[in-house]
Write a protein that holds these residues in place. Structure first.
Motif, mmCIF file in Angstrom:
data_model
loop_
_atom_site.group_PDB
_atom_site.id
_atom_site.type_symbol
_atom_site.label_atom_id
_atom_site.label_comp_id
_atom_site.label_asym_id
_atom_site.label_seq_id
_atom_site.Cartn_x
_atom_site.Cartn_y
_atom_site.Cartn_z
ATOM 1 N N LEU A 64 3.338 -18.352 -2.909
ATOM 2 C CA LEU A 64 2.436 -19.479 -3.166
ATOM 3 C C LEU A 64 1.081 -18.985 -3.665
ATOM 4 O O LEU A 64 0.033 -19.532 -3.323
ATOM 5 C CB LEU A 64 2.258 -20.335 -1.905
ATOM 6 N N GLY A 65 1.117 -17.913 -4.472
ATOM 7 C CA GLY A 65 -0.105 -17.354 -5.024
ATOM 8 C C GLY A 65 -0.905 -16.494 -4.079
ATOM 9 O O GLY A 65 -1.999 -16.049 -4.420
ATOM 10 N N ILE A 66 -0.380 -16.244 -2.862
ATOM 11 C CA ILE A 66 -1.092 -15.458 -1.862
ATOM 12 C C ILE A 66 -0.469 -14.073 -1.789
ATOM 13 O O ILE A 66 0.744 -13.954 -1.577
ATOM 14 C CB ILE A 66 -1.030 -16.131 -0.473
ATOM 15 N N PRO A 67 -1.235 -12.993 -1.977
ATOM 16 C CA PRO A 67 -0.665 -11.647 -1.863
ATOM 17 C C PRO A 67 -0.185 -11.378 -0.436
ATOM 18 O O PRO A 67 -0.849 -11.726 0.541
ATOM 19 C CB PRO A 67 -1.836 -10.727 -2.237
ATOM 20 N N LEU A 68 0.987 -10.772 -0.326
ATOM 21 C CA LEU A 68 1.584 -10.476 0.970
ATOM 22 C C LEU A 68 1.270 -9.061 1.440
ATOM 23 O O LEU A 68 1.966 -8.527 2.299
ATOM 24 C CB LEU A 68 3.105 -10.677 0.897
ATOM 25 N N MET A 69 0.237 -8.446 0.865
ATOM 26 C CA MET A 69 -0.153 -7.103 1.274
ATOM 27 C C MET A 69 -0.533 -7.071 2.758
ATOM 28 O O MET A 69 -0.143 -6.153 3.496
ATOM 29 C CB MET A 69 -1.330 -6.620 0.429
ATOM 30 N N ALA A 70 -1.277 -8.078 3.217
ATOM 31 C CA ALA A 70 -1.709 -8.095 4.617
ATOM 32 C C ALA A 70 -0.514 -8.200 5.552
ATOM 33 O O ALA A 70 -0.470 -7.553 6.603
ATOM 34 C CB ALA A 70 -2.682 -9.251 4.853
ATOM 35 N N VAL A 71 0.484 -9.011 5.194
ATOM 36 C CA VAL A 71 1.675 -9.153 6.036
ATOM 37 C C VAL A 71 2.442 -7.840 6.105
ATOM 38 O O VAL A 71 2.922 -7.426 7.167
ATOM 39 C CB VAL A 71 2.572 -10.283 5.507
ATOM 40 N N ALA A 72 2.535 -7.150 4.960
ATOM 41 C CA ALA A 72 3.253 -5.872 4.930
ATOM 42 C C ALA A 72 2.541 -4.802 5.749
ATOM 43 O O ALA A 72 3.179 -3.872 6.236
ATOM 44 C CB ALA A 72 3.408 -5.401 3.478
ATOM 45 N N LEU A 73 1.228 -4.917 5.895
ATOM 46 C CA LEU A 73 0.480 -3.944 6.688
ATOM 47 C C LEU A 73 0.497 -4.273 8.177
ATOM 48 O O LEU A 73 0.468 -3.369 9.014
ATOM 49 C CB LEU A 73 -0.975 -3.877 6.196
ATOM 50 N N THR A 132 11.921 -5.437 0.615
ATOM 51 C CA THR A 132 10.698 -5.134 1.355
ATOM 52 C C THR A 132 9.678 -4.523 0.404
ATOM 53 O O THR A 132 9.991 -4.197 -0.744
ATOM 54 C CB THR A 132 10.967 -4.162 2.512
ATOM 55 N N TYR A 133 8.488 -4.376 0.901
ATOM 56 C CA TYR A 133 7.384 -3.847 0.081
ATOM 57 C C TYR A 133 6.701 -2.724 0.845
ATOM 58 O O TYR A 133 6.479 -2.836 2.054
ATOM 59 C CB TYR A 133 6.382 -4.966 -0.231
ATOM 60 N N THR A 134 6.398 -1.641 0.145
ATOM 61 C CA THR A 134 5.763 -0.479 0.762
ATOM 62 C C THR A 134 4.292 -0.442 0.376
ATOM 63 O O THR A 134 3.957 -0.078 -0.754
ATOM 64 C CB THR A 134 6.446 0.822 0.305
ATOM 65 N N PRO A 135 3.377 -0.798 1.276
ATOM 66 C CA PRO A 135 1.949 -0.774 0.917
ATOM 67 C C PRO A 135 1.439 0.627 0.600
ATOM 68 O O PRO A 135 0.478 0.777 -0.159
ATOM 69 C CB PRO A 135 1.267 -1.347 2.166
ATOM 70 N N THR A 136 2.050 1.664 1.175
ATOM 71 C CA THR A 136 1.568 3.030 0.953
ATOM 72 C C THR A 136 1.941 3.577 -0.417
ATOM 73 O O THR A 136 1.620 4.726 -0.706
ATOM 74 C CB THR A 136 2.105 3.956 2.052
ATOM 75 N N THR A 137 2.619 2.795 -1.255
ATOM 76 C CA THR A 137 2.803 3.203 -2.653
ATOM 77 C C THR A 137 1.591 2.842 -3.503
ATOM 78 O O THR A 137 1.564 3.183 -4.688
ATOM 79 C CB THR A 137 4.059 2.557 -3.252
ATOM 80 N N GLN A 138 0.622 2.152 -2.908
ATOM 81 C CA GLN A 138 -0.598 1.786 -3.616
ATOM 82 C C GLN A 138 -1.685 2.810 -3.304
ATOM 83 O O GLN A 138 -1.989 3.070 -2.135
ATOM 84 C CB GLN A 138 -1.056 0.393 -3.198
ATOM 85 N N LEU A 139 -2.270 3.373 -4.345
ATOM 86 C CA LEU A 139 -3.313 4.381 -4.158
ATOM 87 C C LEU A 139 -4.529 3.798 -3.459
ATOM 88 O O LEU A 139 -5.185 4.491 -2.666
ATOM 89 C CB LEU A 139 -3.702 4.976 -5.519
ATOM 90 N N SER A 140 -4.828 2.526 -3.710
ATOM 91 C CA SER A 140 -5.997 1.908 -3.079
ATOM 92 C C SER A 140 -5.842 1.849 -1.565
ATOM 93 O O SER A 140 -6.812 2.067 -0.827
ATOM 94 C CB SER A 140 -6.197 0.499 -3.646
ATOM 95 N N VAL A 141 -4.633 1.569 -1.075
ATOM 96 C CA VAL A 141 -4.405 1.512 0.371
ATOM 97 C C VAL A 141 -4.553 2.906 0.980
ATOM 98 O O VAL A 141 -5.211 3.096 2.017
ATOM 99 C CB VAL A 141 -3.012 0.932 0.671
ATOM 100 N N ASN A 142 -3.942 3.902 0.354
ATOM 101 C CA ASN A 142 -4.010 5.263 0.887
ATOM 102 C C ASN A 142 -5.434 5.814 0.848
ATOM 103 O O ASN A 142 -5.851 6.523 1.767
ATOM 104 C CB ASN A 142 -3.069 6.175 0.105
ATOM 105 N N MET A 143 -6.172 5.498 -0.207
ATOM 106 C CA MET A 143 -7.558 5.942 -0.264
ATOM 107 C C MET A 143 -8.401 5.220 0.781
ATOM 108 O O MET A 143 -9.389 5.771 1.282
ATOM 109 C CB MET A 143 -8.133 5.694 -1.663
#
Length: 227
Positions: free
Chosen positions: A15-24, A92-103
């Motif tokens: 619904l236009g909302i990123p699910l990054m927070a849920v995955a973390l 599923t989605y892996t947040p640690t594949t994003q450089l911004s999250v790891n940094m």
């Protein structure tokens, strides 16, 4: 419409909302919490054993003031392992594949170790920028090189974790796609490719755990230099 192989690394939307927070946040719900009962489950016992062995191995060479970081490092280790392992499941989605999250993990923790060193023992921390016995003409060059290597540490932490997980996910997708395409054409070759996919999946499970351990281990080495 052509789909890129890198589309799997984009943050999913609902619904236009990123699910990054849920995955973390969701992986924390899978970890058992200590209870007030005398008898605990096997999973909780295994988790407690893992935390005790991990903290003993990581903090054995670190001086006593650095032991205050034990809870933070143990939590970070469990978090990275859980997120990396869950990212191998389908849909599923892996947040640690994003450089911004790891940094976001690497920079604050690295900076905290540097600040602790500069506050508690500034002379020893600055001494790391110049090796003992350096010839006088090489002093300015070595100070510049060591300063660059100091500031490149968080980038190396984030890029290492991102690159290893991204490469593994790409290999899994490429081999699974090859097995799917070869199945109606060359059935025997497709089953061989599927066997390779199973072996690669086991390797990626090991990589997910090892990279989480390496991330925390390098942070502990940076902490050891500054306490």
């Amino acid at each position: 419409m052509t789909v890129s192989l890198f589309d799997q690394f984009e943050s999913p939307l609902f619904l236009g909302i990123p699910l990054m927070a849920v995955a973390l946040v969701l992986p924390w719900a899978l970890l058992p919490k200590p209870c007030s009962r005398w008898i605990s489950g096997r999973y909780l016992t295994l988790q407690n054993w893992f935390i005790s062995r991990f903290t003993h191995q990581i903090f054995q060479p670190i001086s006593h003031p650095g032991h205050k970081w034990a809870l933070l490092f143990a939590s970070l280790m469990l978090f990275l392992i859980t997120v990396n392992m869950l990212g191998l499941l389908p849909y599923t989605y892996t947040p640690t594949t994003q450089l911004s999250v790891n940094m976001g993990f690497a920079i604050p923790l690295w900076l905290a170790t540097v600040i602790i060193g500069m506050r508690n023992q500034p002379s020893l921390s600055l001494a790391h920028l110049l090796p003992e016995g350096t010839p006088t003409p090489l002093i300015p060059v070595l100070i510049i090189i060591e300063t660059i290597s100091l500031f490149i540490r968080p980038l190396a932490l984030g890029v290492r974790l991102t690159a290893n997980l991204t490469a593994g996910h790409l290999l899994l997708q490429l081999i699974s796609l090859a097995a799917f395409v070869l199945l109606p054409i060359m059935t025997a070759t497709a089953f061989l490719t599927w066997s390779l996919l199973v072996l690669l999946t086991l390797l990626e499970i090991a990589v997910a755990m090892i990279q989480a351990y390496v991330f925390v281990l390098l942070l502990s080495l940076y902490l050891q230099e500054n306490v």
